[in-house]
Every structure is written in C-alpha cells, then in structure tokens.
Design an enzyme around this catalytic site. Structure first.
Site, PDB file in Angstrom:
ATOM      1  CE  LYS A  52      -3.753  -2.558   2.159  1.00 34.16           C
ATOM      2  NZ  LYS A  52      -4.491  -2.954   3.359  1.00 34.16           N
ATOM      3  CD  GLN A  96      -3.474  -4.686   6.481  1.00 34.08           C
ATOM      4  OE1 GLN A  96      -3.667  -3.632   5.878  1.00 34.08           O
ATOM      5  NE2 GLN A  96      -3.760  -5.854   5.932  1.00 34.08           N
ATOM      6  CG  ASP A 119      -9.734  -0.910   4.700  1.00 30.38           C
ATOM      7  OD1 ASP A 119      -9.310  -1.264   3.585  1.00 30.38           O
ATOM      8  OD2 ASP A 119      -9.121  -1.081   5.770  1.00 30.38           O
TER       9      ASP A 119
HETATM   10  N1  GUN Z   1      -6.482  -7.401   5.963  1.00 24.87           N
HETATM   11  C1  GUN Z   1      -6.612  -8.096   4.793  1.00 24.87           C
HETATM   12  N2  GUN Z   1      -7.185  -7.324   3.855  1.00 24.87           N
HETATM   13  C2  GUN Z   1      -7.412  -6.122   4.421  1.00 24.87           C
HETATM   14  C3  GUN Z   1      -7.969  -4.908   3.945  1.00 24.87           C
HETATM   15  O1  GUN Z   1      -8.397  -4.761   2.800  1.00 24.87           O
HETATM   16  N3  GUN Z   1      -8.011  -3.883   4.825  1.00 24.87           N
HETATM   17  C4  GUN Z   1      -7.562  -4.000   6.103  1.00 24.87           C
HETATM   18  N4  GUN Z   1      -7.665  -2.952   6.897  1.00 24.87           N
HETATM   19  N5  GUN Z   1      -7.045  -5.114   6.585  1.00 24.87           N
HETATM   20  C5  GUN Z   1      -6.965  -6.170   5.735  1.00 24.87           C
END
Ligand code: GUN
Length: 293
Positions: A52, A96, A119
């Site tokens: 990211k 996350q 998200d």
């Molecule tokens: N863990 C796995 N995929 C994601 C996601 O898209 N967002 C977040 N915050 N955690 C994750």
C-alpha cells in the site's frame, strides 16, 4: 479464452490517478494523504501494508504507517483513531486486520469516521453501498467491478453465481452486480458452505465469482462453456524447489477450467492488484470530498 489481466488494468488506473495528482499539485491543491495503522508483526499484514505504501508513492500520495506493538490496549488504539479522525491533514486511513485477540475489530471499525473509512468497512459505508448511494466500496468487490468494466464484459440480464457469503467479498459483490446500471443488472445467486449440490448452480453461471478460500474448489465439470470466471482465492501452498518455498493457488483449478471460459482471472495477477488500486481510488475520493461533500 482471454485472461483478465489485473496487473495491466491496475497499472493503467494508477497512471490515471498519478496524472490527477499532478494536476492537483499544479493547481496548488491538497495532495491526498493515506495513513495505515499496523499492529504487531503479522507477516502477511506487513506485506500488504508495504504494498500500500509503495502504491501511494507510485501515484504521488502522501502516506504514513503508524506502527504499534501488539500489547497496545483497545482504549489506546481507539484514541489513535480519534486523533486521525480529527486530523484535517489525513484524508483517509485504515487499520490493518487482523487485530490481536484482545481488541474488538468491529468496535475499531465503528470508531473510524465513515468519511475517512477508505477500506469501506464501516456499517455506514456498507449500508450506503447496499442502497446504491455514493460510498467507499471495499477493495475486493470494487476491484471485481473495475475488472468487468475495463474489459467491457456484458452483465445486463446475465446470471451471476457467487460462491461465498463473506461480508467483505461475497455479499457486497452480489449486491453490486444486482444493482441497476453497468456493471450490474445481473440475476444473482449466492452459494455457501450449506448449499447442497453447488454444481447445479455453478453450471448455470454466465459469470462465476469464487470467494471461498478453498484451493482449487472449482473444477472444469462445474463450469458452463463460455463463462466468465473471477477467482478471488489466494491460498499459500508449499512448493519445494521454488525460491520462496511456496506458491499461490486460487479457488479455481485454473489449468482445466481456463480452456472452457470466455474470460478468466489468473492467480496471482487477477483481482489482487486491483484491490490496492481501490484503496487509492477511495483515498483520492476522500481528498476530493466526492462521497460525503
Ligand atoms: N487485511 C486483509 N485485507 C485487508 C484490507 O483490505 N483492509 C484492512 N484494513 N485489513 C486487511
């Protein structure tokens, strides 16, 4: 059979976002700013957050990772979230997942200001998306929609069968594809672990979306000739002799299913690369105040 090349589409969209950031910069506007909270030392989470950060740099966003040990208390984390909610320089942020067991994930999600919830996990965004209002759509369903759109795959009147009913993939993609307009106007069936005779359903699918997390679940005998197959699965399996010692398998037995399809996503390189792009799209929308004004 044509491959749905998620990597190529992701690069294309990133270039479009980068151009838009350049235009904002040249007009002296605010550079989009994404923050990720990363707790503990989960290997997969470290990798995702690393991707990211890299993607933000590629498109010219400002980005920041706030790291905390897994001893952080729920109250401390909620306080960090409040600070980000109140910081006018931060356009969007994510926490996350997964979180340590002593922290209630749903409580954390609901503490995030929906305006900054890039998200798309907050119930306000989920609800708005479900009734077709502007919202931050979560990464995987948005990635699937983007792939269908960019490849101009017809959806109107098609029968879409979704395998999996998770809150972050199955349910939202089923909802989006049943909505009015393109890509949508599908007749949608959701199948899950309690559906008897799944094959009877999958054989009816013009568009088959598989998000079960069961490696190579879908075999050639389950797929209608000419179907569009979207594989959301990513399971790591041991692969002795490879450099990493592992490889990724999708939920679809690719080698035997691919020849029957009109289009199919590879794993990796299908939906995956588009999920990060969705986060970038949402952050840009947040910076431009497109969703909530
Ligand atoms: N863990 C796995 N995929 C994601 C996601 O898209 N967002 C977040 N915050 N955690 C994750």
């Amino acid at each position: 059979m044509e491959l749905l090349d998620g990597k190529r589409i992701a690069d294309e969209i990133k270039a479009e976002i980068a151009a838009e950031v350049e235009a904002i910069k040249s007009k002296g506007g605010k550079i989009p700013h994404l923050v990720a909270i990363l707790i503990g030392h989960n290997g997969a989470s470290e990798t995702y957050v690393g991707h990211k950060e890299k993607a933000c740099a590629q498109v010219g966003f400002k980005s920041q990772v706030l790291r905390f040990e897994d001893t952080i208390t729920e109250a401390q984390l909620l306080n960090e979230i409040k600070k980000l909610n109140d910081d006018p320089d931060v356009d969007g942020f994510i926490v996350q997942m997964p979180l340590p067991k002593h922290i209630d994930e749903q409580k954390v999600i609901e503490a995030i200001d929906p305006k900054k919830d890039v998200d798309g996990f907050h119930p306000v965004n989920v609800g708005r998306m479900n009734i077709g209002l502007p919202a931050y759509v979560s990464a995987t369903p948005d990635g699937i929609v983007e792939l269908l759109r960019r490849y101009k795959i017809p959806t109107e009147g098609k029968h879409c069968v979704v395998l999996g009913r998770s809150n972050i993939v199955g349910r939202p993609i089923a909802n989006l594809l049943s909505q009015k307009g393109y890509p949508g106007d599908c007749t949608v069936t959701i199948c899950h672990s309690r559906t008897p005779n799944i094959k009877d359903h999958t054989l009816q699918a013009d568009i088959l979306i598989v998000a079960l997390g069961k490696a190579e679940f879908v075999t050639a005998d389950m797929v209608k000739p000419g179907a569009v197959v979207i594989d959301v699965g990513i399971t790591r399996v041991d692969a002795p002799g490879t450099k990493s010692g592992w490889r990724l398998l999708g939920d679809v037995k690719f080698d035997e299913v691919a020849p029957k399809c009109s289009y199919i996503t590879p794993v990796p390189g299908g939906v995956g690369p588009l999920t990060i792009v969705s986060l970038l799209k949402n952050t840009l929308k947040a910076a431009k105040k497109e969703v909530y004004g």
